[in-house]
Design a protein around this motif. Structure first.
Motif, PDB file in Angstrom:
ATOM      1  N   PHE A  12       0.456   1.471  -8.012  1.00 54.33           N
ATOM      2  CA  PHE A  12      -1.033   1.293  -7.282  1.00 54.33           C
ATOM      3  C   PHE A  12      -0.416  -0.223  -6.292  1.00 54.33           C
ATOM      4  O   PHE A  12       0.200  -1.149  -6.579  1.00 54.33           O
ATOM      5  N   ASN A  22       0.488  -1.396  -0.007  1.00 58.91           N
ATOM      6  CA  ASN A  22       0.270  -0.042  -0.074  1.00 58.91           C
ATOM      7  C   ASN A  22       1.135   1.729  -0.285  1.00 58.91           C
ATOM      8  O   ASN A  22       0.212   1.982  -0.863  1.00 58.91           O
ATOM      9  N   GLN A  32       1.185   8.622 -13.401  1.00 56.94           N
ATOM     10  CA  GLN A  32       1.309   7.210 -12.465  1.00 56.94           C
ATOM     11  C   GLN A  32       2.152   6.018 -13.462  1.00 56.94           C
ATOM     12  O   GLN A  32       1.005   5.711 -13.879  1.00 56.94           O
ATOM     13  N   GLN A  61       1.710   3.113  -3.538  1.00 54.80           N
ATOM     14  CA  GLN A  61       0.866   4.255  -3.936  1.00 54.80           C
ATOM     15  C   GLN A  61       1.240   5.873  -4.088  1.00 54.80           C
ATOM     16  O   GLN A  61       1.607   5.727  -2.780  1.00 54.80           O
ATOM     17  N   ASN A  74      -5.455  -4.713  -0.512  1.00 60.99           N
ATOM     18  CA  ASN A  74      -6.834  -3.342  -0.345  1.00 60.99           C
ATOM     19  C   ASN A  74      -7.000  -3.858   1.573  1.00 60.99           C
ATOM     20  O   ASN A  74      -5.789  -4.325   1.699  1.00 60.99           O
ATOM     21  N   TYR A 113      -1.284  12.871 -12.371  1.00 58.99           N
ATOM     22  CA  TYR A 113      -2.675  11.021 -11.618  1.00 58.99           C
ATOM     23  C   TYR A 113      -2.868  10.650 -13.198  1.00 58.99           C
ATOM     24  O   TYR A 113      -1.781   9.199 -13.015  1.00 58.99           O
TER      25      TYR A 113
END
Length: 255
Positions: free
Chosen positions: A42, A10, A37, A13, A46, A34
């Motif tokens: 990413f 995580n 990237q 990102q 989650n 944006y």
């Protein structure tokens, strides 16, 4: 799942600059940052530790996981409505977050989370060596780019090898792949791959004709009546025998 690995993935990102909020960045500069990237930026998991996977892929969830997803999703959809300044004191919107969450998990995106349909095949005892066609199969999906409706029809035609399949099972296969965020080109390939693997036909054709509301309700705003996308996937003899392919396409030309 190890918390360290989750946090590491995580943390990869990169945050989008907040200068737009501080009025130091134009929307054009924000978009440039944006879209620049890298995909590797990413996360792979989650915040609950579950694997993230392609929009049109499948992982079977148990009932608890589905319920957990709906509860978490309801909160996020409520956040979206707050950002859009939609009041949940409006009686038409009061329970919208929960309705939308259930709709996405249990209906529109169900193909991501449910088991493959049960497919029973039967021996081709009479050695059928001609086209078998199922047409008028409903397609209801969403595009993975804008999450707008894809609505249309699918035709599946095949010449059996050693096996035939109940015609309703072809509809179930199509629905299982359609009920995911999709692009039409990949949906046809997924349907063909699955049927090829199960049935091993001598020839196979999958044709999809659909309306894409990402180009009807937004963007170029094409005509709802006239705008359609047609894709075809051919395998085996259907790919290599032009006469057979033409016979198949002529039989379905009005679908």
């Amino acid at each position: 799942m190890e918390n360290d690995s989750i946090n590491q993935d995580n943390s990869i990102q990169k945050a989008i600059p907040t200068d737009l909020v501080k009025k130091k960045m134009t929307i054009q500069e924000y978009e440039a940052a944006y879209y620049s990237q890298e995909i590797e930026a990413f996360p792979k998991f989650n915040k609950l530790g579950y694997e993230l996977y392609d929009s049109n892929d499948n992982r079977v969830l148990n009932d608890f996981e589905k319920q957990q997803m709906i509860v978490e999703l309801e909160k996020r959809i409520a956040d979206v409505m707050d950002i859009l300044r939609i009041s949940r004191r409006d009686p038409n919107s009061t329970h919208t977050p929960y309705r939308v969450a259930k709709m996405l998990v249990n209906e529109l995106l169900a193909g991501r989370y449910e088991e493959a349909p049960k497919i029973t095949i039967f021996p081709n005892r009479k050695h059928v060596n001609n086209l078998i066609i199922s047409q008028g199969i409903e397609i209801m999906s969403v595009c993975s780019h804008h999450w707008q409706t894809i609505s249309g029809k699918c035709v599946v035609g095949y010449i059996p090898g050693d096996y035939v399949v109940g015609i309703s099972k072809l509809s179930r296969i199509v629905e299982w792949f359609a009920r995911r965020p999709q692009i039409q080109e990949e949906m046809g390939e997924q349907i063909a791959d699955y049927i090829q693997r199960i049935l091993k036909p001598k020839a196979l054709g999958v044709v999809i004709k659909a309306k894409h509301y990402c180009m009807i309700s937004r963007g170029v705003e094409e005509s709802e009546e006239d705008s359609e996308m047609i894709t075809s996937v051919m395998r085996g003899l259907m790919l290599n025998d032009i006469n057979l392919r033409n016979e198949f396409l002529n039989l379905i030309k009005d679908f």
